[in-house]
Design an enzyme around this catalytic site. Structure first.
Site, short mmCIF file in Angstrom:
data_model
loop_
_atom_site.label_atom_id
_atom_site.label_comp_id
_atom_site.label_asym_id
_atom_site.label_seq_id
_atom_site.Cartn_x
_atom_site.Cartn_y
_atom_site.Cartn_z
N CYS A 77 -13.33 -4.58 5.81
CA CYS A 77 -12.68 -3.80 4.76
C CYS A 77 -13.65 -3.22 3.74
O CYS A 77 -13.41 -2.16 3.19
CB CYS A 77 -11.62 -4.64 4.06
SG CYS A 77 -10.30 -5.21 5.14
N ARG A 79 -2.96 4.44 10.49
CA ARG A 79 -2.89 4.14 9.05
C ARG A 79 -3.03 5.43 8.20
O ARG A 79 -3.06 6.53 8.72
CB ARG A 79 -4.00 3.14 8.69
CG ARG A 79 -3.97 1.83 9.51
CD ARG A 79 -2.90 0.88 9.04
NE ARG A 79 -2.96 -0.40 9.73
CZ ARG A 79 -3.65 -1.46 9.31
NH1 ARG A 79 -4.38 -1.40 8.21
NH2 ARG A 79 -3.60 -2.60 9.99
N LYS A 139 -7.28 3.99 12.80
CA LYS A 139 -7.68 4.68 11.57
C LYS A 139 -8.19 6.08 11.90
O LYS A 139 -8.93 6.27 12.86
CB LYS A 139 -8.76 3.89 10.84
CG LYS A 139 -8.29 2.52 10.37
CD LYS A 139 -9.38 1.75 9.67
CE LYS A 139 -8.88 0.39 9.18
NZ LYS A 139 -9.94 -0.39 8.49
N LYS A 182 -4.49 -1.89 14.87
CA LYS A 182 -4.49 -0.84 13.86
C LYS A 182 -5.36 0.33 14.32
O LYS A 182 -6.29 0.17 15.11
CB LYS A 182 -4.99 -1.38 12.52
CG LYS A 182 -6.42 -1.94 12.56
CD LYS A 182 -6.77 -2.56 11.22
CE LYS A 182 -8.15 -3.22 11.27
NZ LYS A 182 -8.49 -3.87 10.01
N CYS A 231 -6.49 -12.23 -0.80
CA CYS A 231 -6.58 -12.00 0.64
C CYS A 231 -6.58 -13.32 1.40
O CYS A 231 -7.43 -14.19 1.16
CB CYS A 231 -7.84 -11.21 1.00
SG CYS A 231 -8.01 -10.93 2.77
N CYS A 254 -14.78 -5.52 -0.96
CA CYS A 254 -13.36 -5.67 -0.64
C CYS A 254 -12.70 -6.54 -1.70
O CYS A 254 -13.36 -7.10 -2.57
CB CYS A 254 -13.20 -6.27 0.75
SG CYS A 254 -13.68 -8.01 0.87
N ARG A 256 0.85 -1.20 0.00
CA ARG A 256 0.00 0.00 0.00
C ARG A 256 0.87 1.24 0.00
O ARG A 256 1.81 1.36 0.79
CB ARG A 256 -0.88 0.05 1.25
CG ARG A 256 -2.02 -0.92 1.27
CD ARG A 256 -3.01 -0.53 2.36
NE ARG A 256 -3.98 -1.60 2.53
CZ ARG A 256 -4.15 -2.27 3.66
NH1 ARG A 256 -3.42 -1.97 4.73
NH2 ARG A 256 -5.06 -3.21 3.75
N CYS A 289 -15.17 -11.43 4.39
CA CYS A 289 -15.04 -11.93 5.76
C CYS A 289 -15.54 -10.83 6.69
O CYS A 289 -15.88 -9.74 6.23
CB CYS A 289 -13.58 -12.30 6.06
SG CYS A 289 -12.51 -10.88 6.40
#
Length: 563
Positions: free
Chosen positions: A475, A144, A208, A206, A432, A426, A74, A471
């Site tokens: 995302c 992120r 955001k 993470k 993935c 996603c 990314r 899942c």
């Protein structure tokens, strides 16, 4: 009292020598295309996930070969802005040096390159550096890529908000020199380093951050740990409302996990932005759950200690007080596709990119088209949180030529439906490793069926915020959709209903573990009811709540799993 043991991720972060690990040595290991031991996780802090092509995994196993390892990388782009020169550099690398030859625009305004083989990893980081870009902190337990509303109309206000997105991103980045040492052959720093904001263990999970300019909620503020809602006066940015603790990920079968809307903390003036951002991050750093990663996000910390307690700690650390929330409202989340005139007199072209995927296919050369536009464009590109691309600040003399290129390469579709614009998925299969069901690859077929259903009900000009994720990790932001599909197994999904068009309500589980055919039949019946009984301007999500088809989720920590 016996202490709960820390998760193994805490060990590997503490022992990583500030994110270095043995990544440099691992790059020279020619016996595998992947990374070994802790490095598998540590490369995430450098903006990469190790993946393999799951479509051919079984065949390679039969041939006694290891999976075809590569990384997804990314590129960090605060606010999603990238210059034409930078785009052309990335485009050339994607076309020549990746397994799939594509570029993917993400719903977090970043660029993803899939299928970067091991021998190309260092060269791509060095290319990004030459372009003035990097992949730092686009993955891992850190803050992120910082989002910012892409609004091309109110250009002056956007420029001010975007400047803050860049400042926040830079302020919260890891301070370690590991990225430069490993990928850019930078000078090694021998003495112990410190991470004054992130700490030696970095964050529990993470994190955001997003900036939003009302009335557009294109960043989906309730999907983020930390949110700044721009407040303007006479066209000038005067401060932000701060919302904390949003997040959408959950785990099938674990009711201690759930999506959560962000909580309002209050209003701050511009001189306190960085202090508040740092205080929220450091509070989560110190208070977050480091034993159970499923409950380590900021949303769970707030619910465990209480919103008022967390807020008071942030105020103490930042050395300032929140003022009452300033009035704000959201009306939409989508992008305005096509040519748009800004208040500054400039023209902007918003191009619809299906699932953000740019790849050349026979008769549809979208990737080449964007490159041709980049070669002549004098403004910049803005990647939107809806996975589209805005060709911003187009010079008057270039409008006709850029429009012609876009039409020729399939970037302007005269038959684009409202439902196509309001759908998202996603990546899921084949890359993935967490994917349980298809998402991006099945979305076009699903939208075609939905368009047929809407047309049959005389609703062809209507649309539903429809999102599919392979899942439950969030995302595809299905937990802020009017209709959300969350993958359980190949061909099977949980069906969620009842979010709203503004992105301020979480949908509720309506059916579990259903095949696509059954879900489409269910939606056909419900859309028929909506067509016959909806009030003027009433969206599908609001209708199913008003009609008691589902009850609204009020407090997800309490009632998300209730019928």
């Amino acid at each position: 009292m016996k202490k709960t043991p820390l998760s193994d991720n805490e060990r590997l972060k503490a022992q990583s020598n500030f994110l270095r690990g043995t990544i440099r040595e691992d790059l020279n290991d020619q016996l595998t295309g992947g990374f070994n031991g802790d490095n598998f996780q540590l490369i995430r802090f450098h903006g990469m996930y190790q993946q393999d092509n799951r479509d051919i995994r079984a065949e390679r196993l039969k041939q006694k070969l290891e999976p075809l390892h590569s990384v997804m990388l990314r590129v960090r782009l605060p606010g999603g802005i990238i210059s034409p020169k930078q785009w052309l550099g990335i485009d050339a690398f994607a076309g020549n040096s990746t397994e799939y030859g594509s570029i993917r625009v993400t719903n977090r305004q970043a660029v993803q390159l899939h299928g970067v083989l091991k021998h190309n990893i260092k060269p791509v980081h060095q290319l990004l550096n030459q372009l003035g870009l990097d992949a730092r902190a686009t993955a891992g337990d850190v803050n992120r890529n910082v989002l910012c509303t892409s609004n091309p109309v109110e250009s002056e206000l956007h420029q001010q908000a975007y400047a803050w997105a860049k400042k926040i991103s830079e302020h919260l980045l890891p301070k370690t020199n590991a990225y430069a040492e490993i990928w850019l052959d930078g000078e090694k720093v021998e003495q112990p380093e410190s991470e004054p904001i992130l700490g030696q263990h970095y964050l529990p999970r993470k994190f955001k951050t997003a900036i939003v300019i009302p009335p557009q909620n294109d960043v989906d503020i309730h999907a983020n740990d930390l949110n700044f809602v721009a407040i303007e006066q006479a066209g000038q940015l005067i401060g932000f409302n701060v919302l904390v603790g949003g997040g959408l990920a959950m785990t099938h079968g674990d009711t201690s996990t759930y999506p959560r809307l962000a909580s309002e903390f209050g209003f701050i003036t511009l001189d306190h932005v960085l202090a508040i951002a740092e205080a929220v991050v450091s509070t989560q750093r110190d208070w977050g759950n480091r034993s159970n990663r499923r409950n380590a996000k900021t949303k769970y910390t707030l619910d465990r200690v209480g919103v008022d307690t967390f807020k008071a700690e942030v105020e103490q650390r930042a050395g300032c007080q929140f003022a009452p929330i300033k009035p704000y409202a959201f009306t939409s989340r989508g992008d305005r596709i096509g040519w748009i005139h800004g208040i500054d007199g400039k023209q902007h072209l918003t191009l619809f990119i299906p699932s953000g995927r740019l790849i050349d296919q026979p008769g549809l050369l979208r990737k080449t088209g964007i490159a041709k536009i980049a070669a002549m464009h004098k403004g910049d590109f803005r990647l939107t949180p809806n996975q589209n691309i805005i060709v911003a600040g187009v010079a008057p003399e270039d409008v006709q030529d850029i429009n012609a290129i876009a039409v020729e390469h399939g970037l302007i579709n005269q038959h684009l439906t409202p439902q196509q614009q309001d759908a998202m998925a996603c990546v899921s299969f084949p890359t993935c490793p967490l994917a349980m069901a298809e998402a991006e690859r099945v979305l076009p077929e699903l939208i075609e069926h939905l368009d047929d259903i809407l047309a049959a009900q005389q609703l062809a000009n209507e649309s539903i915020i429809f999102r599919v994720t392979g899942c439950p990790n969030g995302c595809g932001r299905a937990m802020l959709a009017e209709v959300g599909l969350v993958g359980r197994a190949l061909g099977r999904y949980d069906l969620y209903l009842g979010g709203n068009r503004q992105g301020t309500r979480i949908p509720r589980l309506y059916q579990s573990n259903k095949q696509i055919e059954d879900i489409l039949k269910t939606l056909e019946g419900l859309i028929s009811q909506w067509s016959q009984n909806k009030q003027h301007g009433e969206g599908f999500g609001d209708y199913v709540v008003r009609a008691n088809i589902v009850t609204p989720v009020v407090n997800s920590s309490v009632d998300f799993y209730q019928p």
